[in-house]
Write a protein that holds these residues in place. Sequence first.
Motif, PDB file in Angstrom:
ATOM      1  N   THR A  94       0.834  -1.216   0.000  1.00 21.14           N
ATOM      2  CA  THR A  94       0.000   0.000   0.000  1.00 21.14           C
ATOM      3  C   THR A  94       0.861   1.255   0.000  1.00 21.14           C
ATOM      4  O   THR A  94       2.057   1.225   0.305  1.00 21.14           O
ATOM      5  N   ASN A  95       0.205   2.356  -0.323  1.00 23.98           N
ATOM      6  CA  ASN A  95       0.849   3.664  -0.258  1.00 23.98           C
ATOM      7  C   ASN A  95      -0.227   4.722  -0.131  1.00 23.98           C
ATOM      8  O   ASN A  95      -1.410   4.440  -0.331  1.00 23.98           O
ATOM      9  N   LYS A  96       0.189   5.950   0.176  1.00 21.82           N
ATOM     10  CA  LYS A  96      -0.780   7.033   0.343  1.00 21.82           C
ATOM     11  C   LYS A  96      -1.106   7.677  -1.002  1.00 21.82           C
ATOM     12  O   LYS A  96      -0.395   7.490  -1.988  1.00 21.82           O
ATOM     13  N   ASN A 130      -4.264  -0.709   7.058  1.00 24.33           N
ATOM     14  CA  ASN A 130      -5.257  -0.569   8.136  1.00 24.33           C
ATOM     15  C   ASN A 130      -6.262   0.540   7.885  1.00 24.33           C
ATOM     16  O   ASN A 130      -6.961   0.952   8.799  1.00 24.33           O
ATOM     17  N   THR A 179      -1.569   2.815   4.675  1.00 22.34           N
ATOM     18  CA  THR A 179      -1.310   1.502   5.257  1.00 22.34           C
ATOM     19  C   THR A 179      -2.465   0.555   4.950  1.00 22.34           C
ATOM     20  O   THR A 179      -3.522   0.967   4.475  1.00 22.34           O
TER      21      THR A 179
END
Length: 638
Positions: free
Chosen positions: A242-244, A273, A271
């Motif tokens: 994942t990444n932002k 989460n 993340t």
Amino acid sequence: MKNSIAERVCDFLKAYPPFDLLKYDKLLEIAEEVVIIYLEKADVLFKEGDSFNEHFYMVRNGSVSLTHTHNDTQEIVSMSDAGDIFGVRPLIAQENYKLTATAHEESIVYAIPIKGFQLAVENNSKVYKYLVTAFATNAYDPYTTKENNEIFVDYLPNNSHDIVNFQTANYTKNPVTCSEKTSLRDAAIKMSVLKIGCIIVIDQEKKPVGIITNSDIKNKIATGKYPIETAVTNIMSSPVITNKKDLTVADGQLQMIKHNIGHLCITKDGTINSKLIGVLSHHDVLVTLGNNPSVILKEINRATRTKKLRTARLKANTLLKNYLEQNIPLSHIIKIISQINDAVTFQAIEIALLKMPTPPPVKFSWLALGSQGRKEQLLYTDQDNALVFEDVPKEKYQETQAYFIELAKYVTKSLNKIGFEYCEADMMASNPEWCKSLTEWKNQFKNWILKPDEKAILLSSIFFDYSRIYGDEELVDELSNTIYKTLEETSLFFKFLGRDAIKSPSPLGFFKQFLVEENGDQKDLFNIKSRGLMPLIDSARLLILSKQIKGVNNTYERFEKLAELEPNNKELYNSCSYAFKALSKFKTKQGLLHNNSGKFIELETLTKEEKLKLKRCFKPIHEIQETLKFRFDLKNFI
């Protein structure tokens, strides 16, 4: 107290990227932690399979070869000279070394600690960009690439005005998802209907828990490993990477390279989460970057007009410039640009065939000659090409030849518009002399080989470096078989080729100064083509022909093949291979700088280090010429 050693290290580093992008105080911090390593010739710095250490390396003096073990032999992947960086990939990927680093000659190497370097360059996007590119370059595995018939697709331009790599990546905002309870059948149907290559598995809170791609379906369902009704959780790849949402193109590409994936999940906080909000695919990165080999080749293959081909080929020049600036191995650059050039020619022929009133009357093949035939054409050069067509009855010959000459005129005109000048000597398929039937071409080559003279050697030196670009493969194979069979009948031809290969002696004078042109428009310029490249090109051709080796046309690959065939001369041949690539790089850089062929070099534009590199290339030229004199008994042959 001042650290004079660190200051000397600093003064050297600041002349090369990415250190030239740092302020002096930051650079001095790095220099103070540099470990200076002295290497004798053949000393090994690290071996393939060794655990990575906390340093990457820069050559101060000498040169270091990076080799890969293939079929129990060491093959040179690249050669690092003064100012070149190597050993970056293992630090970023946290993996063992994939190559062996060996001193090619007596060398001094700087070992630069990655942690100290990262602290000094923190928040410096230009330096970060350079390291990402160095990582991508080291990530290239030519053996895997060759096996998969793919090409390197990572492109990171080095232009302060080009911010594409640091703009926000354009990811898919509404990714297709399914729940953990979904069957693979339903997920596959959804992917098929929507024509997408992946689907994200999410939990009840819409957090990504896994990803399913076409490859997963192929490898796990089509093989019978799992039934089609299995739950998606059984075959999904998990956990996802994942990444932002505000990640840059460079960030996205680096993550994909590092984890060997084609998709990044974009979440609210970056993340696993938090809620899934998008997906960035490798295709998205390519579309954003635009100017990379895969995209250029697709653009060429879709072109239906010469204008479109010209636009695509111009992009390749930008690609070439950036690859050179990023110190990507020249052998890799040559393969990419050659593939692009061949694709341009192929498509130009396709477009020309559509203009013809009828389909070709018989089978034919289009041959690239000279530098394109050797797969080492980097800049725009004059056209050198030929056409061979299937044998026809005598009464049909003139009519058939006229058809292919007309076709060739369309092709050569198109190539001219794209940027490849017409050959001044008219060595093109539009000339009846270079557009013949298979039998006529066989007779032509037999005549050149068995009755060599000055003209025959000049023409054969161009025509022996042919490669098929378009058309029937059997025609070319039959022609090649005839040529090699005829070569067995004579040794005189090799003497003529040898005389041609040694006609330009060492490019350095008695006092080791460069031998420059003495008059004319090129007065005081150094002719790198005739004094440096051609002796190596001619030598490689002669030696490979004398050994009856087919299908190896590229000069540096010819030397590498010779090194394999003659272990006793391995060092000489590998040095010749390296010298050819280094000289080609000089020529190409000069051509891009002056918007010409790069044939003549203005020595004043070179740094002291560049002049030393250039002079280093001349030693193997002298040695290979001496080898030819002995092997083909040329000392008394005039």
